[in-house]
Every structure is written in structure tokens, then in C-alpha cells.
Write a protein that holds these residues in place. Sequence first.
Motif, mmCIF file in Angstrom:
data_model
loop_
_atom_site.group_PDB
_atom_site.id
_atom_site.type_symbol
_atom_site.label_atom_id
_atom_site.label_comp_id
_atom_site.label_asym_id
_atom_site.label_seq_id
_atom_site.Cartn_x
_atom_site.Cartn_y
_atom_site.Cartn_z
ATOM 1 N N ALA A 1 0.193 -7.803 7.903
ATOM 2 C CA ALA A 1 0.260 -6.487 7.258
ATOM 3 C C ALA A 1 1.082 -6.517 5.974
ATOM 4 N N HIS A 2 1.669 -7.669 5.692
ATOM 5 C CA HIS A 2 2.531 -7.772 4.504
ATOM 6 C C HIS A 2 2.232 -9.064 3.745
ATOM 7 N N ILE A 3 0.960 -9.313 3.534
ATOM 8 C CA ILE A 3 0.535 -10.544 2.855
ATOM 9 C C ILE A 3 1.147 -10.644 1.464
ATOM 10 N N GLN A 4 1.188 -9.525 0.745
ATOM 11 C CA GLN A 4 1.707 -9.534 -0.623
ATOM 12 C C GLN A 4 3.166 -9.979 -0.660
ATOM 13 N N THR A 5 3.937 -9.539 0.317
ATOM 14 C CA THR A 5 5.347 -9.932 0.379
ATOM 15 C C THR A 5 5.468 -11.446 0.515
ATOM 16 N N TYR A 6 4.676 -12.026 1.401
ATOM 17 C CA TYR A 6 4.761 -13.466 1.632
ATOM 18 C C TYR A 6 4.214 -14.264 0.451
ATOM 19 N N GLN A 7 3.140 -13.789 -0.146
ATOM 20 C CA GLN A 7 2.585 -14.484 -1.306
ATOM 21 C C GLN A 7 3.580 -14.512 -2.461
ATOM 22 N N THR A 8 4.166 -13.354 -2.738
ATOM 23 C CA THR A 8 5.129 -13.273 -3.834
ATOM 24 C C THR A 8 6.382 -14.079 -3.527
ATOM 25 N N THR A 9 6.806 -14.073 -2.269
ATOM 26 C CA THR A 9 7.973 -14.863 -1.865
ATOM 27 C C THR A 9 7.738 -16.344 -2.135
ATOM 28 N N LYS B 1 22.747 1.134 5.333
ATOM 29 C CA LYS B 1 21.556 1.469 6.111
ATOM 30 C C LYS B 1 21.049 0.243 6.874
ATOM 31 N N PRO B 2 21.866 -0.342 7.724
ATOM 32 C CA PRO B 2 21.476 -1.592 8.398
ATOM 33 C C PRO B 2 20.271 -1.445 9.308
ATOM 34 N N ALA B 3 20.135 -0.292 9.971
ATOM 35 C CA ALA B 3 19.023 -0.115 10.918
ATOM 36 C C ALA B 3 17.681 -0.116 10.198
ATOM 37 N N GLY B 4 17.590 0.646 9.117
ATOM 38 C CA GLY B 4 16.342 0.708 8.364
ATOM 39 C C GLY B 4 15.982 -0.624 7.741
ATOM 40 N N LEU B 5 16.982 -1.328 7.215
ATOM 41 C CA LEU B 5 16.754 -2.645 6.622
ATOM 42 C C LEU B 5 16.273 -3.633 7.674
ATOM 43 N N LEU B 6 16.921 -3.619 8.826
ATOM 44 C CA LEU B 6 16.524 -4.530 9.907
ATOM 45 C C LEU B 6 15.104 -4.234 10.373
ATOM 46 N N PHE B 7 14.725 -2.966 10.395
ATOM 47 C CA PHE B 7 13.370 -2.596 10.808
ATOM 48 C C PHE B 7 12.335 -3.170 9.840
ATOM 49 N N ASP B 8 12.574 -3.023 8.529
ATOM 50 C CA ASP B 8 11.621 -3.532 7.540
ATOM 51 C C ASP B 8 11.510 -5.051 7.594
ATOM 52 N N ILE B 9 12.626 -5.724 7.810
ATOM 53 C CA ILE B 9 12.594 -7.180 7.901
ATOM 54 C C ILE B 9 11.846 -7.628 9.154
ATOM 55 N N ALA C 1 14.259 -11.814 -0.094
ATOM 56 C CA ALA C 1 15.093 -10.630 -0.336
ATOM 57 C C ALA C 1 14.703 -9.941 -1.642
ATOM 58 N N ILE C 2 14.344 -10.720 -2.644
ATOM 59 C CA ILE C 2 13.910 -10.146 -3.926
ATOM 60 C C ILE C 2 12.662 -9.298 -3.721
ATOM 61 N N CYS C 3 11.709 -9.841 -2.983
ATOM 62 C CA CYS C 3 10.473 -9.092 -2.705
ATOM 63 C C CYS C 3 10.763 -7.842 -1.886
ATOM 64 N N LEU C 4 11.653 -7.972 -0.929
ATOM 65 C CA LEU C 4 12.022 -6.822 -0.109
ATOM 66 C C LEU C 4 12.651 -5.732 -0.976
ATOM 67 N N GLY C 5 13.489 -6.158 -1.913
ATOM 68 C CA GLY C 5 14.123 -5.195 -2.804
ATOM 69 C C GLY C 5 13.145 -4.534 -3.755
ATOM 70 N N ARG C 6 12.193 -5.304 -4.250
ATOM 71 C CA ARG C 6 11.229 -4.750 -5.203
ATOM 72 C C ARG C 6 10.219 -3.840 -4.520
ATOM 73 N N TYR C 7 9.685 -4.260 -3.384
ATOM 74 C CA TYR C 7 8.631 -3.487 -2.734
ATOM 75 C C TYR C 7 9.161 -2.304 -1.926
ATOM 76 N N THR C 8 10.329 -2.448 -1.312
ATOM 77 C CA THR C 8 10.846 -1.379 -0.448
ATOM 78 C C THR C 8 12.147 -0.774 -0.966
ATOM 79 N N ARG C 9 12.629 -1.283 -2.111
ATOM 80 C CA ARG C 9 13.794 -0.725 -2.801
ATOM 81 C C ARG C 9 15.096 -0.881 -2.022
ATOM 82 N N TRP C 10 15.194 -1.857 -1.140
ATOM 83 C CA TRP C 10 16.470 -2.140 -0.493
ATOM 84 C C TRP C 10 17.363 -2.909 -1.457
ATOM 85 N N ASN C 11 18.696 -2.763 -1.308
ATOM 86 C CA ASN C 11 19.617 -3.557 -2.096
ATOM 87 C C ASN C 11 20.718 -4.117 -1.201
ATOM 88 N N THR C 12 21.585 -4.928 -1.790
ATOM 89 C CA THR C 12 22.615 -5.614 -1.008
ATOM 90 C C THR C 12 23.515 -4.646 -0.257
#
Length: 226
Positions: A192-200, A175-183, A158-169
Motif C-alpha cells: 500500500a506504500h510502494i511509492q515510499t519504498y521506491q523513493t527510499t 506525537k509518538p503514537a501517530g508516528l509509530l502507527f504510520d511506520i 525517514a526523509i520519505c516519511l517526512g515528505r509524504y506524511t509531514r512527520w519531523n524529528t
Amino acid sequence: MPKAVLAVTRYRFIISLGVLGLVSYSLLITRIIASDSLRYTFLFWNLVLAAIPMFLAWWLVNEVRRKGWLGWRQGVAMVLWVLFLPNSFYIVTDFIHLRANYEADLLFDITVLTSFMITGIIYGFVSMFLVHRQLQRRWSEARAYGIIALILLAASFAICLGRYTRWNTWDILLKPAGLLFDISDRVINPSAHIQTYQTTVVLFLVLFATYVVCWEGLRLARSQNS
């Protein structure tokens, strides 16, 4: 430990948590006044968010002690705690804003950011410790550790998602639809999201290893005092 002594110890601990936050705020206010710049004012709100999981954890613990884990209040408290927990550790990523500038000494800026980072991590660990103790009373030590590890892994993602895509709690409701799409996109297309997984993974390993040291250190201290 006598109840009176325990009450005083809890009070002193709560006061110390508040003082820790005030030290961070004082450093930031000093920077604002000295530099006449509002560069790091976002830290004020970030630290407020970092403290919320502690209050949610206390609420959850009180509900569990009263009626056990089964109940809608306990479920709501647990879900809210899990959702807000990443905010306690999100401040770690605020170092991305650190820049050499003519407003303040770089070392002072590092100190300010480090102060907020440490405070946020401690707030997060305190909330995890409270929940961990209750989990350990219901399940085995290994299972309680496993649940805490999974929660912290989800928080790191969630931290990586917030930092890279600017989502918050709050976007869970706004915006549940957009958040669910990114997840889902990161789950379906991990390549396509290696950086997200590496940082996580890196965040999880550092935070979990640090938490384990704190947890085991507190257990050792309690055993020596018993």
C-alpha cells in the motif's frame, strides 16, 4: 601531521563549512529582497536542522575518544545523531516546491535550492565521516561500511516519511503514537506504500554512492600525503 598544522587545518575546514552556509543564506536573502517574496524562507530553518547532525557527531566522537563506545553519553549521542541525520538530506526533497513564477528567474531559484541542497548534503556527509572513522577503528572496514549503509537507509526512509506524511524529528516526542502507527503501517502493508519504498531506495542509492566516492576520495588523498 604536526598538531599545530592539524589545528589550523581543522579551523579552516570549520570556517569553510560556515562560509558555505552563509553563501546559501545570502542567495536566499537576495531573492527575498529582489522579489519581495517569502516563498522559500523555510530553507532558513531547514539548513539549521541540517547542521545539527554535525554537532551531534562531534559530540559523539569526543565521547567515544574519551571512554569508548560503552556508556550512556555515547548511547544518547548516537541515538540523537541517527534521529537528526535525515534533516541533512531532507533539503533534497525541497525541489518539490520549485515552480516557474514571476517573482524571480527560474534558473536563479534552481541555483538557490541547489545551494541549500549541496550544503545540507555536505553537512550530512561530514557528520557521517566523523562517525564512520570511529566505527572503523572499532570494527572491520566491511562492518563499519555496513553500519553506515543501514543508518543511511533508515535516514532515506525517514526523509520519505517526512515528505509524504509531514512527520519531523520533534514528533518522536510530541506525537509518538501517530508516528509509530504510520511506520508500522508501512512495514505491515508495504504494497500500500510502494511509492515510499521506491523513493527510499532511490534516495539511498544516490546518497550512499555519493558518500562512498567522497569517503574513498578522502582516503586516497590521505594515503598520497602520508
